[in-house]
Design a protein around this motif. Structure first.
Motif, PDB file in Angstrom:
ATOM      1  N   GLY A   1       0.751  -1.248   0.000  1.00 18.92           N
ATOM      2  CA  GLY A   1       0.000   0.000   0.000  1.00 18.92           C
ATOM      3  C   GLY A   1       0.780   1.297   0.000  1.00 18.92           C
ATOM      4  N   GLY A   2       2.042   1.258   0.439  1.00 18.21           N
ATOM      5  CA  GLY A   2       2.845   2.485   0.409  1.00 18.21           C
ATOM      6  C   GLY A   2       2.555   3.419   1.568  1.00 18.21           C
ATOM      7  N   SER A   3       3.525   4.283   1.840  1.00 14.84           N
ATOM      8  CA  SER A   3       3.414   5.244   2.936  1.00 14.84           C
ATOM      9  C   SER A   3       3.342   6.668   2.384  1.00 14.84           C
ATOM     10  CB  SER A   3       4.652   5.134   3.844  1.00 14.84           C
ATOM     11  OG  SER A   3       5.772   5.716   3.196  1.00 14.84           O
ATOM     12  N   PHE A   4       3.227   7.631   3.288  1.00 14.10           N
ATOM     13  CA  PHE A   4       3.278   9.045   2.886  1.00 14.10           C
ATOM     14  C   PHE A   4       4.603   9.392   2.212  1.00 14.10           C
ATOM     15  CE2 PHE A   4       6.300  10.417   6.059  1.00 14.10           C
ATOM     16  CZ  PHE A   4       6.139   9.505   7.087  1.00 14.10           C
ATOM     17  N   GLY A   5       5.606   8.537   2.390  1.00 14.12           N
ATOM     18  CA  GLY A   5       6.930   8.783   1.805  1.00 14.12           C
ATOM     19  C   GLY A   5       7.164   8.078   0.482  1.00 14.12           C
ATOM     20  N   VAL A   6       6.132   7.459  -0.071  1.00 15.02           N
ATOM     21  CA  VAL A   6       6.264   6.743  -1.350  1.00 15.02           C
ATOM     22  C   VAL A   6       5.739   7.630  -2.468  1.00 15.02           C
ATOM     23  CG1 VAL A   6       5.398   4.776  -2.677  1.00 15.02           C
ATOM     24  CG2 VAL A   6       6.064   4.472  -0.284  1.00 15.02           C
ATOM     25  N   SER A   7       6.487   7.687  -3.559  1.00 13.01           N
ATOM     26  CA  SER A   7       6.022   8.478  -4.700  1.00 13.01           C
ATOM     27  C   SER A   7       4.968   7.709  -5.496  1.00 13.01           C
ATOM     28  CB  SER A   7       7.214   8.783  -5.596  1.00 13.01           C
ATOM     29  OG  SER A   7       6.792   8.917  -6.924  1.00 13.01           O
ATOM     30  N   PRO A   8       4.014   8.404  -6.106  1.00 14.92           N
ATOM     31  CA  PRO A   8       3.020   7.705  -6.933  1.00 14.92           C
ATOM     32  C   PRO A   8       3.650   6.806  -8.004  1.00 14.92           C
ATOM     33  CG  PRO A   8       2.335   9.983  -6.620  1.00 14.92           C
ATOM     34  CD  PRO A   8       3.691   9.851  -5.977  1.00 14.92           C
ATOM     35  N   VAL A   9       4.806   7.168  -8.528  1.00 15.88           N
ATOM     36  CA  VAL A   9       5.372   6.366  -9.625  1.00 15.88           C
ATOM     37  C   VAL A   9       5.749   4.956  -9.152  1.00 15.88           C
ATOM     38  CG1 VAL A   9       7.844   6.964  -9.437  1.00 15.88           C
ATOM     39  CG2 VAL A   9       6.877   6.491 -11.669  1.00 15.88           C
ATOM     40  N   VAL A  10       5.938   4.810  -7.853  1.00 14.38           N
ATOM     41  CA  VAL A  10       6.331   3.501  -7.330  1.00 14.38           C
ATOM     42  C   VAL A  10       5.227   2.942  -6.412  1.00 14.38           C
ATOM     43  CG1 VAL A  10       7.851   4.602  -5.636  1.00 14.38           C
ATOM     44  CG2 VAL A  10       8.286   2.266  -6.236  1.00 14.38           C
ATOM     45  N   CYS A  11       4.012   3.440  -6.597  1.00 16.63           N
ATOM     46  CA  CYS A  11       2.907   2.953  -5.770  1.00 16.63           C
ATOM     47  C   CYS A  11       1.750   2.473  -6.639  1.00 16.63           C
ATOM     48  CB  CYS A  11       2.420   4.063  -4.834  1.00 16.63           C
ATOM     49  SG  CYS A  11       1.486   3.380  -3.465  1.00 16.63           S
ATOM     50  N   ARG A  12       1.471   1.213  -6.532  1.00 15.24           N
ATOM     51  CA  ARG A  12       0.346   0.591  -7.249  1.00 15.24           C
ATOM     52  C   ARG A  12      -0.305  -0.391  -6.297  1.00 15.24           C
ATOM     53  NH1 ARG A  12       4.787   0.867 -10.531  1.00 15.24           N
ATOM     54  NH2 ARG A  12       5.653  -0.988  -9.559  1.00 15.24           N
ATOM     55  N   SER A  13      -1.543  -0.782  -6.604  1.00 17.40           N
ATOM     56  CA  SER A  13      -2.201  -1.786  -5.760  1.00 17.40           C
ATOM     57  C   SER A  13      -1.550  -3.155  -5.915  1.00 17.40           C
ATOM     58  CB  SER A  13      -3.679  -1.883  -6.098  1.00 17.40           C
ATOM     59  OG  SER A  13      -4.297  -0.658  -5.853  1.00 17.40           O
ATOM     60  N   THR A  14      -0.688  -3.296  -6.929  1.00 17.72           N
ATOM     61  CA  THR A  14       0.015  -4.575  -7.107  1.00 17.72           C
ATOM     62  C   THR A  14       1.421  -4.528  -6.524  1.00 17.72           C
ATOM     63  OG1 THR A  14       0.774  -3.856  -9.294  1.00 17.72           O
ATOM     64  CG2 THR A  14      -1.235  -5.186  -9.219  1.00 17.72           C
ATOM     65  N   PHE A  15       1.890  -3.336  -6.121  1.00 14.87           N
ATOM     66  CA  PHE A  15       3.283  -3.179  -5.679  1.00 14.87           C
ATOM     67  C   PHE A  15       3.541  -3.962  -4.388  1.00 14.87           C
ATOM     68  CE2 PHE A  15       6.940  -1.436  -3.641  1.00 14.87           C
ATOM     69  CZ  PHE A  15       7.819  -1.232  -4.691  1.00 14.87           C
ATOM     70  N   ARG A  16       4.659  -4.659  -4.351  1.00 13.69           N
ATOM     71  CA  ARG A  16       5.005  -5.482  -3.186  1.00 13.69           C
ATOM     72  C   ARG A  16       6.299  -4.977  -2.564  1.00 13.69           C
ATOM     73  NH1 ARG A  16       5.400 -11.468  -5.169  1.00 13.69           N
ATOM     74  NH2 ARG A  16       4.646 -11.999  -3.090  1.00 13.69           N
ATOM     75  N   ASN A  17       6.252  -4.703  -1.277  1.00 14.29           N
ATOM     76  CA  ASN A  17       7.456  -4.349  -0.528  1.00 14.29           C
ATOM     77  C   ASN A  17       7.700  -5.489   0.462  1.00 14.29           C
ATOM     78  OD1 ASN A  17       9.629  -2.916   0.490  1.00 14.29           O
ATOM     79  ND2 ASN A  17       8.394  -1.308   1.439  1.00 14.29           N
ATOM     80  N   TRP A  18       8.913  -5.588   0.965  1.00 17.37           N
ATOM     81  CA  TRP A  18       9.192  -6.672   1.902  1.00 17.37           C
ATOM     82  C   TRP A  18      10.274  -6.233   2.871  1.00 17.37           C
ATOM     83  CZ3 TRP A  18      10.750  -6.315  -3.123  1.00 17.37           C
ATOM     84  CH2 TRP A  18      12.120  -6.333  -3.361  1.00 17.37           C
ATOM     85  N   ASP A  19      10.263  -6.814   4.056  1.00 19.37           N
ATOM     86  CA  ASP A  19      11.342  -6.535   5.017  1.00 19.37           C
ATOM     87  C   ASP A  19      11.337  -7.619   6.084  1.00 19.37           C
ATOM     88  OD1 ASP A  19      13.552  -5.245   6.173  1.00 19.37           O
ATOM     89  OD2 ASP A  19      12.704  -3.266   5.726  1.00 19.37           O
ATOM     90  N   TYR A  20      12.381  -7.615   6.892  1.00 16.17           N
ATOM     91  CA  TYR A  20      12.465  -8.559   8.002  1.00 16.17           C
ATOM     92  C   TYR A  20      11.380  -8.231   9.028  1.00 16.17           C
ATOM     93  CZ  TYR A  20      17.175  -9.847   6.402  1.00 16.17           C
ATOM     94  OH  TYR A  20      18.244 -10.290   5.672  1.00 16.17           O
ATOM     95  N   PRO A  21      10.871  -9.266   9.718  1.00 18.95           N
ATOM     96  CA  PRO A  21       9.791  -9.010  10.690  1.00 18.95           C
ATOM     97  C   PRO A  21      10.225  -8.195  11.904  1.00 18.95           C
ATOM     98  CG  PRO A  21      10.443 -11.336  10.707  1.00 18.95           C
ATOM     99  CD  PRO A  21      11.145 -10.697   9.545  1.00 18.95           C
ATOM    100  N   ILE A  22      11.528  -7.957  12.072  1.00 16.98           N
ATOM    101  CA  ILE A  22      11.980  -7.141  13.215  1.00 16.98           C
ATOM    102  C   ILE A  22      12.129  -5.649  12.851  1.00 16.98           C
ATOM    103  CG2 ILE A  22      13.241  -9.050  14.280  1.00 16.98           C
ATOM    104  CD1 ILE A  22      15.864  -7.717  13.305  1.00 16.98           C
TER     105      ILE A  22
END
Ligand code: AVJ
Ligand code: FE
Length: 445
Positions: free
Chosen positions: A398-419
């Motif tokens: 879903g993206g944050s307030f710090g994500v640009s529209p060009v890199v934000c789509r309903s299909t966009f996937r981000n990932w990170d460690y659970p910590i």
């Protein structure tokens, strides 16, 4: 204008927007701050600055343009896989002025290349993909640099207007929305600048479920804390509890108890805003909160279905509100504000289910591991997604307030460690429809 000219104009605008933001983030602090490491989790800002230029040179000038390397000796310094973030300050990095000059030089040559580019033939050029990928890459690093700014200690360097207060109906919104069961199309095969892990489009059957109408707020999260949520292993997974003990977690990152909860945000400490989505919680905290609330995190497929599926047509939309690109009226994106908007904001950006703020405001942790979709093909390089697939990373959407529209789509996937907590992550919770409960009729919803 021809189609090629239209695309050229769009690409030039996206590259310029990314560079303007990079410039803002790297001129807001002095040289000492640019070369300093503000947290072992982050690169010095000057590393991001040169890395962005180096990737642009690699993909656009060398791969697309067939040019020779400008400074082959520096490539290893800016290869994210050669040196982990913690090591980067000790490398013989380009000084801020040099890094800026390099970026400027690369960009000038890229704009020349763009003038003559035909967007057909090699796949990298098809619909301007490589240019879109590079604009997205710079904007992704801009969000990373924004997280570095948030970790930085010192007087505030960035400012932005506050988001609007919550709309009048925010206080009356139902706690959760219903998403009807059945198959929907997840991922995309048609979005031209979608990255490899978003592809291909494929059907996924998602049983009916309920999802929070808005992200979990600071006030709701503070109740979990006050109820002893951090001290009760019942709410935590075994790994989560172990991490909570070892890292001594007791509240979101940047929160402090001073007779009330206060939060440090870009150098300003102020009481938490109760109806603002909670930020800077790790996956383990989000997961524990959900269990405490008698609920669970949504799966990635549930999140995407809630964000895209239109029951009226059976189609998956590009965005919750429809197929049009994001605008300031529908989502909090692009660092226009330095914080999420209050829960219930952006009614015009709501999904067909009624869920709000799926796009923008805070990244939302899902329960899912980062895995390839069926039919995934790494492209154009394995190190974007493929090397990260597996159970050690959790997906955020879903993206944050710090994500640009060009890199934000309903299909966009981000990932990170659970910590991880320094990213601009929050969450919302879900629950399955109990087997004894008939699906609600439209009227009951
Ligand atoms: C998709 C945000 C996890 O920052 O590691 C930047 C994006 N990839 N440069 C990251 C990325 C290569 C990536 N995330
Ligand atoms: Fe990168």
């Amino acid at each position: 204008m021809t189609e090629d000219e239209n695309l050229r104009t769009r690409i030039a605008a996206e590259l310029a927007a990314a560079r303007d933001r990079t410039t803002l983030l790297t001129t807001a602090v002095d040289e000492a701050d640019l070369v300093k490491q503000h947290s072992p989790l982050m690169s010095p800002l000057v590393w991001d600055l040169a890395h962005v230029a180096n990737q642009e040179e690699l993909w656009l000038l060398r791969e697309v343009g067939g040019r020779d390397p400008m400074h082959p000796e520096i490539d290893p310094l800016y290869d994210a896989f050669e040196h982990p973030r913690a090591e980067r300050p000790k490398l013989p990095l380009m000084a801020p002025g040099e890094a800026r000059g390099y970026g400027h030089e690369v960009r000038g040559r890229v704009l020349d290349l763009l003038e003559q580019a035909r967007f057909e033939g090699p796949r990298l050029l098809d619909e301007g993909f490589a240019f879109g990928m590079i604009a997205q890459h710079e904007q992704q690093h801009d969000e990373t640099m924004l997280a570095t700014h948030q970790l930085r200690v010192g007087p505030p360097a960035l400012t932005a207007p506050l988001p609007d207060p919550a709309p009048a109906d925010a206080a009356r919104l139902p706690r959760e929305v219903f998403v009807p069961g059945g198959a929907f199309t997840m991922g995309t095969s048609t979005e031209p600048w979608a990255l490899d892990n978003e592809r291909p489009a494929h059907p996924v059957d998602v049983p009916s479920f309920y999802l929070d109408t808005t992200p979990v707020t600071n006030a709701a999260y503070a109740e979990f804390i006050a109820d002893g949520g951090y001290d009760d292993p019942r709410w935590w997974t075994a790994d989560g509890w172990e991490h909570r003990q070892r890292a001594e977690l007791s509240a979101p990152l940047f929160w402090q108890w001073e007779g009330e909860w206060v939060r440090q945000s870009f150098g300003v400490t102020a009481p938490i805003i109760p109806n603002e989505p909670v930020l800077h919680v790790c996956w383990y905290e989000a997961d524990a909160y959900a269990r405490w609330a008698g609920r669970r995190l949504p799966t990635e497929a549930e999140w995407e279905k809630a964000a895209r599926y239109d029951p009226a047509t059976g189609r998956s939309r590009r965005y919750p509100w429809g197929d049009s690109d994001p605008s300031p009226g529908v989502a909090n994106l692009g660092q226009r504000h330095l914080r999420p908007a209050p829960g219930g904001s952006y009614p015009d950006g709501a999904a067909p289910s009624g869920a709000r703020q799926l796009i923008g405001d805070v990244w939302e942790w899902t329960s899912s591991d980062f895995l390839p979709y069926p039919g995934f093909v790494a492209w154009p390089y394995k190190e974007y997604s493929e090397v990260f697939f597996g159970p050690e990373y959790k997906v955020l959407r879903g993206g944050s307030f710090g994500v640009s529209p060009v890199v934000c789509r309903s299909t966009f996937r981000n990932w990170d460690y659970p910590i991880r907590r320094q990213i601009f992550a929050g969450f919302r919770t879900a629950r399955s429809v109990p087997e004894t409960e008939a699906a609600p009729t439209a009227r009951e919803r």
